[in-house]
Write an enzyme that holds these catalytic residues in place. Structure first.
Site, PDB file in Angstrom:
ATOM      1  N   ARG A  98      -8.621  -0.762   4.421  1.00  0.00           N
ATOM      2  CA  ARG A  98      -7.743   0.272   3.868  1.00  0.00           C
ATOM      3  C   ARG A  98      -6.378  -0.317   3.501  1.00  0.00           C
ATOM      4  NH1 ARG A  98      -6.965   5.498   7.369  1.00  0.00           N
ATOM      5  NH2 ARG A  98      -5.478   5.692   5.670  1.00  0.00           N
ATOM      6  N   LYS A 120       0.858  -1.199   0.000  1.00  0.00           N
ATOM      7  CA  LYS A 120       0.000   0.000   0.000  1.00  0.00           C
ATOM      8  C   LYS A 120       0.892   1.248   0.000  1.00  0.00           C
ATOM      9  CE  LYS A 120      -1.703   1.392   4.093  1.00  0.00           C
ATOM     10  NZ  LYS A 120      -1.441   2.748   4.566  1.00  0.00           N
ATOM     11  N   ASN A 121       1.851   1.311   0.936  1.00  0.00           N
ATOM     12  CA  ASN A 121       2.611   2.545   1.141  1.00  0.00           C
ATOM     13  C   ASN A 121       3.625   2.818   0.042  1.00  0.00           C
ATOM     14  OD1 ASN A 121       1.086   2.892   3.364  1.00  0.00           O
ATOM     15  ND2 ASN A 121       2.702   2.401   4.842  1.00  0.00           N
ATOM     16  N   ASP A 171       4.952   0.453  12.135  1.00  0.00           N
ATOM     17  CA  ASP A 171       3.724  -0.157  11.596  1.00  0.00           C
ATOM     18  C   ASP A 171       3.554  -1.606  12.042  1.00  0.00           C
ATOM     19  OD1 ASP A 171       3.719   1.573   8.382  1.00  0.00           O
ATOM     20  OD2 ASP A 171       3.263   2.202  10.424  1.00  0.00           O
ATOM     21  N   CYS A 186      -4.739  11.820  12.467  1.00  0.00           N
ATOM     22  CA  CYS A 186      -4.905  10.377  12.370  1.00  0.00           C
ATOM     23  C   CYS A 186      -5.494   9.888  13.694  1.00  0.00           C
ATOM     24  CB  CYS A 186      -3.532   9.732  12.163  1.00  0.00           C
ATOM     25  SG  CYS A 186      -3.653   8.435  10.922  1.00  0.00           S
ATOM     26  N   ARG A 244      -1.200  14.616  12.816  1.00  0.00           N
ATOM     27  CA  ARG A 244       0.041  14.252  12.116  1.00  0.00           C
ATOM     28  C   ARG A 244       0.464  15.458  11.282  1.00  0.00           C
ATOM     29  NH1 ARG A 244      -0.828   8.661  10.087  1.00  0.00           N
ATOM     30  NH2 ARG A 244       1.042   8.984   8.875  1.00  0.00           N
TER      31      ARG A 244
HETATM   32  C1  EPZ Z   1       4.381   6.894   6.515  1.00  0.00           C
HETATM   33  O1  EPZ Z   1       3.596   7.908   7.110  1.00  0.00           O
HETATM   34  C2  EPZ Z   1       3.463   5.685   6.431  1.00  0.00           C
HETATM   35  N1  EPZ Z   1       2.293   6.031   5.621  1.00  0.00           N
HETATM   36  C3  EPZ Z   1       3.013   5.277   7.828  1.00  0.00           C
HETATM   37  O2  EPZ Z   1       2.245   4.075   7.693  1.00  0.00           O
HETATM   38  C4  EPZ Z   1       4.244   4.982   8.680  1.00  0.00           C
HETATM   39  O3  EPZ Z   1       3.832   4.678   9.985  1.00  0.00           O
HETATM   40  C5  EPZ Z   1       5.162   6.214   8.685  1.00  0.00           C
HETATM   41  O4  EPZ Z   1       5.515   6.579   7.330  1.00  0.00           O
HETATM   42  C6  EPZ Z   1       6.450   5.966   9.456  1.00  0.00           C
HETATM   43  O5  EPZ Z   1       7.134   4.873   8.881  1.00  0.00           O
HETATM   44  C7  EPZ Z   1       2.391   5.973   4.283  1.00  0.00           C
HETATM   45  O6  EPZ Z   1       3.430   5.661   3.740  1.00  0.00           O
HETATM   46  C8  EPZ Z   1       1.147   6.313   3.516  1.00  0.00           C
HETATM   47  P1  EPZ Z   1       6.402  10.289   8.599  1.00  0.00           P
HETATM   48  P2  EPZ Z   1       4.144   9.439   7.116  1.00  0.00           P
HETATM   49  O7  EPZ Z   1       6.223  11.578   7.882  1.00  0.00           O
HETATM   50  O8  EPZ Z   1       4.940   9.694   5.884  1.00  0.00           O
HETATM   51  C9  EPZ Z   1       6.724  13.467  12.059  1.00  0.00           C
HETATM   52  C10 EPZ Z   1       0.381   2.681   7.943  1.00  0.00           C
HETATM   53  O9  EPZ Z   1      -0.046   2.126   8.968  1.00  0.00           O
HETATM   54  N2  EPZ Z   1       6.479  14.476  11.023  1.00  0.00           N
HETATM   55  O10 EPZ Z   1       7.598   9.447   8.301  1.00  0.00           O
HETATM   56  O11 EPZ Z   1       3.013  10.327   7.417  1.00  0.00           O
HETATM   57  C11 EPZ Z   1       5.481  12.627  12.315  1.00  0.00           C
HETATM   58  O12 EPZ Z   1       4.648  13.272  13.254  1.00  0.00           O
HETATM   59  C12 EPZ Z   1       0.859   4.119   8.015  1.00  0.00           C
HETATM   60  O13 EPZ Z   1       0.496   2.135   6.819  1.00  0.00           O
HETATM   61  C13 EPZ Z   1       6.599  15.823  11.369  1.00  0.00           C
HETATM   62  O14 EPZ Z   1       6.889  16.168  12.507  1.00  0.00           O
HETATM   63  O15 EPZ Z   1       5.110   9.385   8.360  1.00  0.00           O
HETATM   64  C14 EPZ Z   1       6.068  11.358  12.872  1.00  0.00           C
HETATM   65  O16 EPZ Z   1       6.335  11.507  14.250  1.00  0.00           O
HETATM   66  C15 EPZ Z   1       0.571   4.728   9.371  1.00  0.00           C
HETATM   67  N3  EPZ Z   1       6.371  16.768  10.414  1.00  0.00           N
HETATM   68  C16 EPZ Z   1       7.405  11.232  12.135  1.00  0.00           C
HETATM   69  O17 EPZ Z   1       7.681  12.511  11.555  1.00  0.00           O
HETATM   70  C17 EPZ Z   1       6.059  16.429   9.121  1.00  0.00           C
HETATM   71  O18 EPZ Z   1       5.909  17.344   8.272  1.00  0.00           O
HETATM   72  C18 EPZ Z   1       7.382  10.225  11.006  1.00  0.00           C
HETATM   73  O19 EPZ Z   1       6.295  10.552  10.162  1.00  0.00           O
HETATM   74  C19 EPZ Z   1       5.960  15.059   8.792  1.00  0.00           C
HETATM   75  C20 EPZ Z   1       6.176  14.104   9.760  1.00  0.00           C
END
Ligand code: EPZ
Length: 422
Positions: A401, A22-23, A309, A118, A123
């Site tokens: 999803r 998916k991701n 995840d 979320c 997020r």
């Molecule tokens: C991706 O989300 C995945 N989603 C998530 O999978 C996964 O948990 C996550 O990466 C971490 O591996 C998809 O790929 C669609 P991040 P993403 O930006 O990109 C902080 C699932 O279950 N952050 O790497 O949104 C954030 O709060 C989903 O399949 C900021 O502070 O995750 C978090 O603490 C859930 N500012 C950390 O970075 C920002 O602008 C990592 O988030 C962006 C993120």
């Protein structure tokens, strides 16, 4: 809304095929908007998030033909004329925010709704926005939307350090930079296989990206990207989920096919401490469980660390281990909504800040429980499959999803899961 009725306990015996990721799929779909000709993607899973993103992309005038039967999708941006991603679609699925990078790349402008929070807390997307500003893109916020624009056909670019390292921000910035930034360097970039696959496909399309697979990506603009035929990766989180599910019941013996074990990062290191038999042969992973499951504490980290995840699934497994363990999430600090539900099934879990302590082994027993987000839901299904008696899992739309044909795959190896309208 559907619910699952699950009878337990049932051991799992047999073979489970792993579906496309998916991701990893969604960034490839977004990248197709950058091409001057159609792109064909293979191994695209039939998941609600994929159908939602398809709708978001079609909103721009891009044509998307998805043949679910063959898991292949053709995207043609020839008629892309609308550079807006509306709230009613983006709020449903955070990854729709990738439209910001894709539309900046395609048209040099974008109006994209800010994504909703979320289930486990807000997020933020501040890194995405600051990164685009560092690139030279003009960003304005208003009425819940991001308005992005560039004055000329290209921007100077520059350098931006992600802190924390963010998968989504890395993907978005790469999508925006490949056709627009004279030179843009992303430091502390995410190294997830999803990011590597996207960069490799973009290079195949004609992009200029150095440092793929490292935490420093250097992008130099090219004027044109061509459509390609490209294959998505198998879903490493689905594979990890089924490995954990196979370790839940002492008599389970499960073979996973179509995997890419090298994308599991450090997860196998923890998995191999459980005392179950795990053999990896090319794209096949076989798990033979044990009646002496060891407690193993883990801490999630960005790739290649233990994936956040798989955090909920691991804590669920630890209810069956003979001893106490701790699961700490350093990526999301409040991703524990499954804990009260697991305790309703007879688990003994306690959350303090971003750590859950699990006392095992506990005999789980059937109950009605509520899904709250994708990975929490699959954890409740895993728990219900070893709980004594009947369980009811409500709001399984969360599962739809991110897990293709979940109940079919599990029932084929001995589970007893019935989907009924709620
Ligand atoms: C991706 O989300 C995945 N989603 C998530 O999978 C996964 O948990 C996550 O990466 C971490 O591996 C998809 O790929 C669609 P991040 P993403 O930006 O990109 C902080 C699932 O279950 N952050 O790497 O949104 C954030 O709060 C989903 O399949 C900021 O502070 O995750 C978090 O603490 C859930 N500012 C950390 O970075 C920002 O602008 C990592 O988030 C962006 C993120």
């Amino acid at each position: 809304m559907d619910k699952f009725i699950i009878e337990g306990p049932t051991p799992l015996k047999g073979t489970i095929p792993i579906s496309g990721s998916k991701n990893a799929a969604m960034p490839l779909m977004a990248a197709s908007l950058l091409a001057s000709s159609p792109t064909k993607l293979n191994l695209i899973p039939r998941l609600n998030d994929i159908y939602t993103f398809k709708k978001v992309i079609e909103e721009t005038g891009t044509s998307v033909v998805f043949d679910g039967g063959s898991n292949s999708m053709v995207l043609n941006p020839a008629n892309l004329h609308n550079t807006e991603a509306p709230y009613e679609l983006v709020r449903r699925m955070r990854a729709s925010f990738y439209m910001l990078g894709a539309l900046i790349g395609n048209a040099g402008e974008a109006k994209v709704s800010l994504p909703g929070g979320c289930a486990w807390g807000p997020r933020p997307v501040d890194l995405h926005l600051k990164g685009f500003e560092a690139m030279g893109v003009k960003i304005k916020l208003g009425q819940g939307y991001v308005f992005a624009s560039i004055d000329n056909a290209s921007v100077e670019g520059g350098e931006f350090t992600l802190n924390p390292s963010s998968v989504g921000a890395t993907i978005n910035l790469v999508l925006g930079a490949v056709k627009r930034a004279k030179k843009f360097v992303i430091k502390n970039a995410a190294k997830e296989p999803d990011v590597v696959l996207l960069c490799r496909m973009l290079v195949e399309m004609g992009a200029d990206i150095e440092g793929i697979g490292t935490d420093t990506l250097t992008i130099q603009k090219v004027d044109e990207l061509k459509g390609v035929e490209y294959s998505n990766d198998p879903d490493r989180i689905e594979a990890g989920t089924f490995m954990i599910a196979a370790a839940m019941h002492p008599e389970s013996d499960v073979t996973l096919t179509g995997c890419r074990p090298e994308q599991l990062g450090k997860f196998p290191e923890s998995f191999n401490k459980l005392g179950v038999e795990c053999t990896i042969d090319g794209s096949v992973i076989r798990i033979k469980s044990t009646d002496n499951l060891q407690p193993v504490s883990v801490t999630t980290k960005i790739y290649p660390g233990f994936p956040t995840d798989l955090q909920a699934q691991w804590a669920t497994l630890m209810t069956q281990a003979g001893g106490t363990s701790m699961v700490t999430d350093t990526v999301y600090f409040d991703r524990f909504s499954y804990v009260p539900e697991l305790n309703r099934l007879g688990g003994n879990l306690k959350v303090e800040k971003n750590r859950v302590t699990i006392v095992g082994k506990t005999q789980l027993s059937g109950a009605s429980v509520m899904s709250t987000d994708l990975r929490a839901s699959v954890s409740l299904v895993m728990a219900a499959m070893v709980a004594k008696g009947t369980s009811e899992i409500l709001r399984v739309y969360h599962l739809d999803r991110g897990y293709e044909q979940l109940e079919e795959k599990l029932n084929r190896v001995g589970a007893s899961i019935k989907r009924v309208p709620q």
